[in-house]
Design a protein around this motif. Structure first.
Motif, PDB file in Angstrom:
ATOM      1  N   LYS A  17      53.985 -66.911 -14.390  1.00 41.76           N
ATOM      2  CA  LYS A  17      55.064 -66.783 -13.462  1.00 41.76           C
ATOM      3  C   LYS A  17      55.941 -68.052 -12.878  1.00 41.76           C
ATOM      4  CE  LYS A  17      53.571 -63.214 -11.342  1.00 41.76           C
ATOM      5  NZ  LYS A  17      53.205 -61.990 -10.204  1.00 41.76           N
ATOM      6  N   LYS A  18      54.873 -68.958 -12.512  1.00 42.17           N
ATOM      7  CA  LYS A  18      55.191 -70.247 -11.892  1.00 42.17           C
ATOM      8  C   LYS A  18      55.883 -71.047 -12.957  1.00 42.17           C
ATOM      9  CE  LYS A  18      52.415 -72.067  -8.966  1.00 42.17           C
ATOM     10  NZ  LYS A  18      51.255 -72.890  -8.351  1.00 42.17           N
ATOM     11  N   GLY A  19      55.324 -70.988 -14.191  1.00 40.47           N
ATOM     12  CA  GLY A  19      55.785 -71.672 -15.255  1.00 40.47           C
ATOM     13  C   GLY A  19      57.074 -71.198 -15.611  1.00 40.47           C
ATOM     14  N   ILE A  20      57.595 -69.794 -15.591  1.00 45.65           N
ATOM     15  CA  ILE A  20      58.709 -69.062 -15.983  1.00 45.65           C
ATOM     16  C   ILE A  20      59.572 -69.756 -14.729  1.00 45.65           C
ATOM     17  CG2 ILE A  20      60.311 -67.141 -15.777  1.00 45.65           C
ATOM     18  CD1 ILE A  20      57.770 -65.793 -17.112  1.00 45.65           C
ATOM     19  N   LEU A  45      46.991 -73.529 -19.573  1.00 42.22           N
ATOM     20  CA  LEU A  45      47.499 -72.906 -20.860  1.00 42.22           C
ATOM     21  C   LEU A  45      48.909 -71.592 -20.362  1.00 42.22           C
ATOM     22  CD1 LEU A  45      48.015 -72.844 -23.984  1.00 42.22           C
ATOM     23  CD2 LEU A  45      45.921 -71.269 -24.092  1.00 42.22           C
ATOM     24  N   SER A  46      48.265 -70.841 -19.261  1.00 40.04           N
ATOM     25  CA  SER A  46      49.097 -69.794 -18.776  1.00 40.04           C
ATOM     26  C   SER A  46      50.348 -70.325 -18.087  1.00 40.04           C
ATOM     27  CB  SER A  46      48.209 -69.005 -18.017  1.00 40.04           C
ATOM     28  OG  SER A  46      47.191 -68.386 -18.434  1.00 40.04           O
ATOM     29  N   TYR A  47      50.390 -71.343 -17.716  1.00 40.75           N
ATOM     30  CA  TYR A  47      51.406 -72.102 -17.085  1.00 40.75           C
ATOM     31  C   TYR A  47      52.391 -72.753 -18.289  1.00 40.75           C
ATOM     32  CZ  TYR A  47      54.369 -75.629 -14.488  1.00 40.75           C
ATOM     33  OH  TYR A  47      55.586 -76.233 -14.155  1.00 40.75           O
ATOM     34  N   LYS A  48      51.667 -73.347 -19.241  1.00 40.16           N
ATOM     35  CA  LYS A  48      52.605 -73.765 -20.333  1.00 40.16           C
ATOM     36  C   LYS A  48      53.305 -72.674 -21.131  1.00 40.16           C
ATOM     37  CE  LYS A  48      50.508 -78.354 -20.910  1.00 40.16           C
ATOM     38  NZ  LYS A  48      50.026 -79.289 -21.839  1.00 40.16           N
ATOM     39  N   LYS A  49      52.646 -71.475 -21.262  1.00 40.00           N
ATOM     40  CA  LYS A  49      53.187 -70.277 -21.973  1.00 40.00           C
ATOM     41  C   LYS A  49      54.181 -69.795 -21.203  1.00 40.00           C
ATOM     42  CE  LYS A  49      49.298 -68.549 -24.557  1.00 40.00           C
ATOM     43  NZ  LYS A  49      48.304 -67.300 -24.581  1.00 40.00           N
TER      44      LYS A  49
END
Length: 66
Positions: A17-20, A45-49
């Motif tokens: 969610k921070k990445g979004i 990786l989750s941030y980049k996704k």
């Protein structure tokens, strides 16, 4: 957009969610800080996704709202 099936490990939702949010708010400075320091180990990786999902979402919004 809603048919995207994104898999992230359990407990990585906040990084995703921070990445979004960073993508939608075009917060490039936060991106560099976030990847370097503020993410828990293994969450990059989750941030980049999340960034990718946010970029796609931003593109869809811009197509609809002109």
């Amino acid at each position: 957009m809603s048919d995207m099936n994104i898999e992230i490990p359990h407990g990585h939702g906040r990084s995703f969610k921070k990445g979004i949010c960073d993508s939608l708010l075009s917060n490039k400075n936060h991106d560099q800080k976030c990847i370097g320091e503020n993410l828990p180990y293994g969450h990059k990786l989750s941030y980049k996704k999340g960034r990718t999902y946010g970029d796609n979402l931003n593109h869809e919004i811009n197509k609809t709202v002109k």
